[in-house]
Design a protein around this motif. Structure first.
Motif, PDB file in Angstrom:
ATOM      1  N   ALA A   1       0.822  -1.206   0.000  1.00 11.03           N
ATOM      2  CA  ALA A   1       0.000   0.000   0.000  1.00 11.03           C
ATOM      3  C   ALA A   1       0.860   1.262   0.000  1.00 11.03           C
ATOM      4  O   ALA A   1       0.544   2.250  -0.675  1.00 11.03           O
ATOM      5  CB  ALA A   1      -0.930   0.001   1.208  1.00 11.03           C
ATOM      6  N   LEU A   2       1.963   1.238   0.740  1.00  7.17           N
ATOM      7  CA  LEU A   2       2.865   2.389   0.740  1.00  7.17           C
ATOM      8  C   LEU A   2       3.502   2.589  -0.624  1.00  7.17           C
ATOM      9  O   LEU A   2       3.876   3.719  -0.980  1.00  7.17           O
ATOM     10  CB  LEU A   2       3.955   2.197   1.802  1.00  7.17           C
ATOM     11  CG  LEU A   2       3.494   2.269   3.264  1.00  7.17           C
ATOM     12  CD1 LEU A   2       4.643   1.933   4.199  1.00  7.17           C
ATOM     13  CD2 LEU A   2       2.925   3.644   3.592  1.00  7.17           C
TER      14      LEU A   2
ATOM     15  N   GLY B   1       1.903   2.343  -3.306  1.00  9.13           N
ATOM     16  CA  GLY B   1       0.872   2.846  -4.210  1.00  9.13           C
ATOM     17  C   GLY B   1      -0.114   1.805  -4.684  1.00  9.13           C
ATOM     18  O   GLY B   1      -1.001   2.110  -5.484  1.00  9.13           O
ATOM     19  N   SER B   2       0.004   0.584  -4.201  1.00 13.46           N
ATOM     20  CA  SER B   2      -0.899  -0.476  -4.636  1.00 13.46           C
ATOM     21  C   SER B   2      -2.136  -0.525  -3.752  1.00 13.46           C
ATOM     22  O   SER B   2      -2.063  -0.303  -2.547  1.00 13.46           O
ATOM     23  CB  SER B   2      -0.191  -1.831  -4.582  1.00 13.46           C
ATOM     24  OG  SER B   2      -1.089  -2.876  -4.877  1.00 13.46           O
ATOM     25  N   SER B   3      -3.284  -0.782  -4.358  1.00 12.97           N
ATOM     26  CA  SER B   3      -4.532  -0.998  -3.616  1.00 12.97           C
ATOM     27  C   SER B   3      -5.384  -2.030  -4.336  1.00 12.97           C
ATOM     28  O   SER B   3      -6.588  -1.890  -4.466  1.00 12.97           O
ATOM     29  CB  SER B   3      -5.310   0.317  -3.459  1.00 12.97           C
ATOM     30  OG  SER B   3      -5.594   0.874  -4.731  1.00 12.97           O
TER      31      SER B   3
ATOM     32  N   GLU C   1      -4.908  -4.252   1.078  1.00 11.99           N
ATOM     33  CA  GLU C   1      -4.136  -3.075   0.687  1.00 11.99           C
ATOM     34  C   GLU C   1      -5.017  -1.827   0.657  1.00 11.99           C
ATOM     35  O   GLU C   1      -4.580  -0.738   1.032  1.00 11.99           O
ATOM     36  CB  GLU C   1      -3.487  -3.316  -0.677  1.00 11.99           C
ATOM     37  CG  GLU C   1      -2.403  -4.387  -0.639  1.00 11.99           C
ATOM     38  CD  GLU C   1      -1.959  -4.804  -2.030  1.00 11.99           C
ATOM     39  OE1 GLU C   1      -2.511  -4.248  -3.013  1.00 11.99           O
ATOM     40  OE2 GLU C   1      -1.076  -5.678  -2.138  1.00 11.99           O
ATOM     41  N   ALA C   2      -6.264  -1.990   0.241  1.00 12.73           N
ATOM     42  CA  ALA C   2      -7.188  -0.856   0.251  1.00 12.73           C
ATOM     43  C   ALA C   2      -7.486  -0.402   1.678  1.00 12.73           C
ATOM     44  O   ALA C   2      -7.612   0.803   1.953  1.00 12.73           O
ATOM     45  CB  ALA C   2      -8.485  -1.238  -0.460  1.00 12.73           C
TER      46      ALA C   2
ATOM     47  N   THR D   1      -4.608   1.665   2.863  1.00 17.08           N
ATOM     48  CA  THR D   1      -4.635   2.986   2.239  1.00 17.08           C
ATOM     49  C   THR D   1      -5.595   3.921   2.962  1.00 17.08           C
ATOM     50  O   THR D   1      -5.338   5.127   3.072  1.00 17.08           O
ATOM     51  CB  THR D   1      -5.037   2.857   0.757  1.00 17.08           C
ATOM     52  OG1 THR D   1      -4.126   1.964   0.092  1.00 17.08           O
ATOM     53  CG2 THR D   1      -5.020   4.206   0.071  1.00 17.08           C
ATOM     54  N   LYS D   2      -6.693   3.397   3.479  1.00 15.45           N
ATOM     55  CA  LYS D   2      -7.633   4.223   4.236  1.00 15.45           C
ATOM     56  C   LYS D   2      -7.152   4.471   5.656  1.00 15.45           C
ATOM     57  O   LYS D   2      -7.442   5.529   6.238  1.00 15.45           O
ATOM     58  CB  LYS D   2      -9.006   3.541   4.289  1.00 15.45           C
ATOM     59  CG  LYS D   2      -9.739   3.493   2.962  1.00 15.45           C
ATOM     60  CD  LYS D   2     -11.119   2.897   3.129  1.00 15.45           C
ATOM     61  CE  LYS D   2     -11.982   3.760   4.039  1.00 15.45           C
ATOM     62  NZ  LYS D   2     -13.360   3.228   4.159  1.00 15.45           N
TER      63      LYS D   2
ATOM     64  N   SER E   1      -8.585  12.376   5.569  1.00 17.46           N
ATOM     65  CA  SER E   1      -8.024  12.388   4.218  1.00 17.46           C
ATOM     66  C   SER E   1      -6.749  13.206   4.236  1.00 17.46           C
ATOM     67  O   SER E   1      -6.580  14.117   5.058  1.00 17.46           O
ATOM     68  CB  SER E   1      -9.017  12.974   3.214  1.00 17.46           C
ATOM     69  OG  SER E   1      -9.219  14.355   3.451  1.00 17.46           O
TER      70      SER E   1
END
Length: 347
Positions: free
Chosen positions: A56-57, A59-61, A66-67, A70-71, A204
């Motif tokens: 995730a770090l 840039g993958s989700s 991984e999603a 990211t949240k 955010s």
């Protein structure tokens, strides 16, 4: 033969050990914050592995894990910033008023910021997050001045009990006004139910970036006033005798605390008791020197709010409990303990 070296002065000896212990607590505070942040990123309704965090770090989700990471990253960062800000603001308010019961929530400062933001949205159509922060700071400042003015009425001035009562009454009145504003507006009532309790679930990066200058400015002002707060603890007359500009120091420190409270409330809602629990805890552990107390409170408040957010996610899986409820469950018994201890000292 050279004469033996003179023994160090007693005050020098007395200050060496506290300095070492404070440095140790500072290291432990950093460790606790790192552990709380790691738990916040990996623990929730869906636990994730460190491989998912690394992906995730990068840039993958692509996967659900991984999603989720990211949240959680902006959520964790917001909890760190808000928790540290509220704890520092609480320590400064206690130093400015010499009131052990001072807290942004207890003194009505957070609720004043909440009311100002809500009125701005409901009546004036304010939608930009940056505008919310400015309005929140203004509401926090007006509420702080009002509560201090009411608590200062009478012969004995702003006593801890009078300030606590004035803040509690003001918070109750502002909460009623908030309900009166929200109830007729179905278009905003659902949106603000969670925000009114206090939470970091809607974090955010854009909002954090907008609020960052306010947090940095407020923190720097508070840290710059640390030495002056030590003088104020000795009393206004003694502080003035030591060359301290009492009114300027008190006003600048209060301004920094109001900026921190207003910005934190505007983006996370009114979260109470962080500014009460953390400063008291570190005063018991490391003493009352604000030059050490404020950085320790920043670390402790960030760790506490981040850990409280993790607890809120775990105890109600797959749903979650807002962090404002968790801090209230922790802080309310602590507030009663502080009140009882102050009462016993007064006997």
């Amino acid at each position: 033969m050279a004469p033996p070296a003179p023994a160090p002065a007693p005050d020098v000896v007395a200050t060496r050990r506290p300095g070492r212990s404070r440095a140790l607590w500072l290291l432990l505070g950093v460790t606790a914050l790192v552990a709380a942040a790691a738990a916040s990123v990996t623990i929730g309704s869906r636990d994730v592995d460190w491989s998912d965090v690394v992906a995730a770090l990068g840039g993958s989700s692509e996967t659900l894990a991984e999603a989720a990471v990211t949240k959680r990253i902006p959520r964790t960062l917001l909890a760190v910033v808000v928790g540290g800000s509220l704890a520092v603001a609480g320590a400064v308010m206690q130093g400015v008023t010499r009131n052990p019961l001072a807290d942004p929530g207890i003194l009505g400062v957070n609720m004043g910021a909440s009311l100002a933001v809500l009125v701005g949205i409901a009546w004036f159509g304010l939608t930009a997050p940056s505008t919310h922060i400015w309005v929140g700071i203004a509401g926090a400042g007006i509420s702080a001045v009002f509560v201090y003015a009411v608590g200062s009425l009478g012969r004995s001035g702003a006593t801890p009990l009078k300030l606590a009562l004035a803040g509690t009454a003001t918070s109750a009145a502002f909460a009623s006004f908030i309900t009166a504003v929200v109830l007729p507006r179905g278009d905003i009532s659902d949106r603000f139910q969670s925000w009114r309790v206090g939470g970091v679930g809607g974090a955010s990066f854009d909002t954090i970036v907008l609020a960052a200058p306010f947090f940095v400015a407020g923190l720097l002002v508070c840290l710059a006033c640390a030495r002056g707060l030590n003088s104020l603890a000795l009393g206004d007359d003694v502080a003035a005798g030591l060359g301290e500009r009492v009114a300027i120091t008190r006003g600048a420190a209060a301004f920094g605390a109001v900026v921190l409270c207003g910005a934190a409330t505007a983006i996370a809602g009114p979260i109470s008791f962080v500014g009460l629990v953390v400063p008291h805890l570190f005063r018991m552990l490391t003493g009352v020197d604000h030059r050490w107390l404020l950085p320790l409170c920043a670390l402790g408040g960030a760790s506490l709010l981040t850990a409280a957010d993790v607890v809120g996610r775990v105890v109600a899986r797959p749903s979650e409990i807002d962090v404002g409820i968790i801090t209230a469950l922790i802080g309310a018994p602590f507030f009663i303990h502080v009140v009882r201890r102050q009462k016993l000292r007064a006997l």
